[in-house]
Design a protein around this motif. Sequence first.
Motif, mmCIF file in Angstrom:
data_model
loop_
_atom_site.group_PDB
_atom_site.id
_atom_site.type_symbol
_atom_site.label_atom_id
_atom_site.label_comp_id
_atom_site.label_asym_id
_atom_site.label_seq_id
_atom_site.Cartn_x
_atom_site.Cartn_y
_atom_site.Cartn_z
ATOM 1 N N VAL A 1 0.854 -1.191 0.000
ATOM 2 C CA VAL A 1 0.000 0.000 0.000
ATOM 3 C C VAL A 1 0.886 1.235 0.000
ATOM 4 N N ARG A 2 0.488 2.245 -0.778
ATOM 5 C CA ARG A 2 1.186 3.532 -0.813
ATOM 6 C C ARG A 2 0.241 4.622 -0.348
ATOM 7 N N LEU A 3 0.651 5.386 0.642
ATOM 8 C CA LEU A 3 -0.141 6.509 1.133
ATOM 9 C C LEU A 3 0.708 7.763 1.095
ATOM 10 N N LYS A 4 0.318 8.680 0.243
ATOM 11 C CA LYS A 4 1.064 9.939 0.083
ATOM 12 C C LYS A 4 2.554 9.675 -0.113
ATOM 13 N N GLY A 5 2.866 8.679 -0.931
ATOM 14 C CA GLY A 5 4.251 8.383 -1.237
ATOM 15 C C GLY A 5 4.958 7.488 -0.232
ATOM 16 N N LYS A 6 4.331 7.203 0.906
ATOM 17 C CA LYS A 6 4.941 6.335 1.919
ATOM 18 C C LYS A 6 4.382 4.927 1.785
ATOM 19 N N LEU A 7 5.246 3.942 2.046
ATOM 20 C CA LEU A 7 4.832 2.551 1.947
ATOM 21 C C LEU A 7 4.232 2.062 3.248
ATOM 22 N N GLY A 8 3.142 1.320 3.119
ATOM 23 C CA GLY A 8 2.547 0.649 4.266
ATOM 24 C C GLY A 8 3.194 -0.717 4.450
ATOM 25 N N THR A 9 2.615 -1.522 5.328
ATOM 26 C CA THR A 9 3.161 -2.849 5.608
ATOM 27 C C THR A 9 2.336 -3.968 4.984
ATOM 28 N N ASN A 10 1.138 -3.651 4.499
ATOM 29 C CA ASN A 10 0.259 -4.660 3.911
ATOM 30 C C ASN A 10 0.225 -4.547 2.393
ATOM 31 N N PRO A 11 -0.061 -5.668 1.714
ATOM 32 C CA PRO A 11 -0.224 -5.586 0.265
ATOM 33 C C PRO A 11 -1.464 -4.765 -0.098
ATOM 34 N N SER A 12 -1.362 -4.045 -1.182
ATOM 35 C CA SER A 12 -2.483 -3.276 -1.721
ATOM 36 C C SER A 12 -3.540 -4.226 -2.282
ATOM 37 N N ASN A 13 -4.794 -3.785 -2.305
ATOM 38 C CA ASN A 13 -5.853 -4.586 -2.924
ATOM 39 C C ASN A 13 -5.606 -4.762 -4.424
ATOM 40 N N HIS A 14 -4.759 -3.923 -5.004
ATOM 41 C CA HIS A 14 -4.356 -4.101 -6.403
ATOM 42 C C HIS A 14 -3.578 -5.409 -6.577
ATOM 43 N N SER A 15 -2.987 -5.918 -5.499
ATOM 44 C CA SER A 15 -2.178 -7.133 -5.568
ATOM 45 C C SER A 15 -2.973 -8.351 -6.006
ATOM 46 N N TRP A 16 -4.279 -8.332 -5.809
ATOM 47 C CA TRP A 16 -5.156 -9.441 -6.200
ATOM 48 C C TRP A 16 -5.818 -9.176 -7.546
ATOM 49 N N GLY A 17 -5.503 -8.055 -8.184
ATOM 50 C CA GLY A 17 -6.153 -7.709 -9.447
ATOM 51 C C GLY A 17 -7.594 -7.308 -9.252
ATOM 52 N N LEU A 18 -7.914 -6.768 -8.077
ATOM 53 C CA LEU A 18 -9.294 -6.414 -7.765
ATOM 54 C C LEU A 18 -9.550 -4.912 -7.771
ATOM 55 N N ALA A 19 -8.625 -4.125 -7.286
ATOM 56 C CA ALA A 19 -8.819 -2.675 -7.205
ATOM 57 C C ALA A 19 -8.431 -2.018 -8.521
ATOM 58 N N ILE A 20 -9.048 -0.870 -8.792
ATOM 59 C CA ILE A 20 -8.722 -0.122 -10.004
ATOM 60 C C ILE A 20 -8.625 1.361 -9.663
ATOM 61 N N ASP A 21 -7.672 2.020 -10.295
ATOM 62 C CA ASP A 21 -7.526 3.475 -10.188
ATOM 63 C C ASP A 21 -8.013 4.072 -11.499
ATOM 64 N N ILE A 22 -8.959 4.995 -11.390
ATOM 65 C CA ILE A 22 -9.608 5.582 -12.555
ATOM 66 C C ILE A 22 -9.025 6.952 -12.877
ATOM 67 N N LYS A 23 -8.768 7.171 -14.155
ATOM 68 C CA LYS A 23 -8.346 8.475 -14.674
ATOM 69 C C LYS A 23 -9.522 9.086 -15.443
ATOM 70 N N LEU A 24 -9.595 10.399 -15.431
ATOM 71 C CA LEU A 24 -10.550 11.123 -16.267
ATOM 72 C C LEU A 24 -9.745 12.007 -17.214
ATOM 73 N N LYS B 1 -6.135 12.146 -16.506
ATOM 74 C CA LYS B 1 -5.661 12.776 -15.266
ATOM 75 C C LYS B 1 -6.131 12.002 -14.045
ATOM 76 N N LEU B 2 -5.189 11.791 -13.120
ATOM 77 C CA LEU B 2 -5.511 11.150 -11.848
ATOM 78 C C LEU B 2 -5.976 12.187 -10.839
ATOM 79 N N ASP B 3 -6.898 11.791 -9.996
ATOM 80 C CA ASP B 3 -7.324 12.628 -8.883
ATOM 81 C C ASP B 3 -6.200 12.619 -7.845
ATOM 82 N N PRO B 4 -5.731 13.790 -7.382
ATOM 83 C CA PRO B 4 -4.650 13.810 -6.386
ATOM 84 C C PRO B 4 -5.071 13.132 -5.074
ATOM 85 N N GLN B 5 -4.213 12.276 -4.565
ATOM 86 C CA GLN B 5 -4.499 11.550 -3.331
ATOM 87 C C GLN B 5 -4.272 12.451 -2.119
ATOM 88 N N GLY B 6 -5.192 12.374 -1.149
ATOM 89 C CA GLY B 6 -4.983 13.000 0.149
ATOM 90 C C GLY B 6 -5.278 14.481 0.249
#
Length: 184
Positions: free
Chosen positions: A103-126, A129-134
């Motif tokens: 997991v990445r939060l504001k550029g920092k790494l977490g300790t758990n795998p991201s939900n993207h790791s299972w091919g389940l989560a998606i980040d949407i662009k419009l 352009k990505l929506d700025p996190q945080g």
Amino acid sequence: MDLLELVPKPSTDTINVGLKSAGAAALIELLGNPRKSYTGDCQPITNPSLKAKIKTESVGPFRATGHVTALQSLRDIFAAVKIEVPELHAILGSAGMECARLVRLKGKLGTNPSNHSWGLAIDIKLKGKLDPQGDDKVQRGLLVLARYFNAAGWYWGAAFKTEDGMHFEPSISLLKTWRKDGKI
């Protein structure tokens, strides 16, 4: 309507109603661990049973690489958006789905795998352009899109402690339904 306009994120009690994010422990229990170790970079899924369920397919407005069940759900969501909000459908894109990493939060790494790791989560662009996190703001188009995702049982990352408006993932209840139905 300017779909890229940044607007204040909605109150968390008005989005994801009745839905909860699936944490790494629940995903490991439901699907196994995608790989043995993680870094902050995208790495391949090495779990053979999960890897067999990862495909690259069209979900309507773009192609995505993810879990086949999530891909079908995305196709259904985007088909409804195409009919009801064609101007939003026309500008949809993705920053990725399957990406085994921490997991990445504001550029920092977490300790758990991201939900993207299972091919389940998606980040949407419009419009690319990505929506700025945080920043506690979300692109207006993501606000509209969230209604479709929530109706389909997907959780919107705008409600995370660190707002992540671009991020959508199947809720734990949806994942349990897919499991019960033999889809995951």
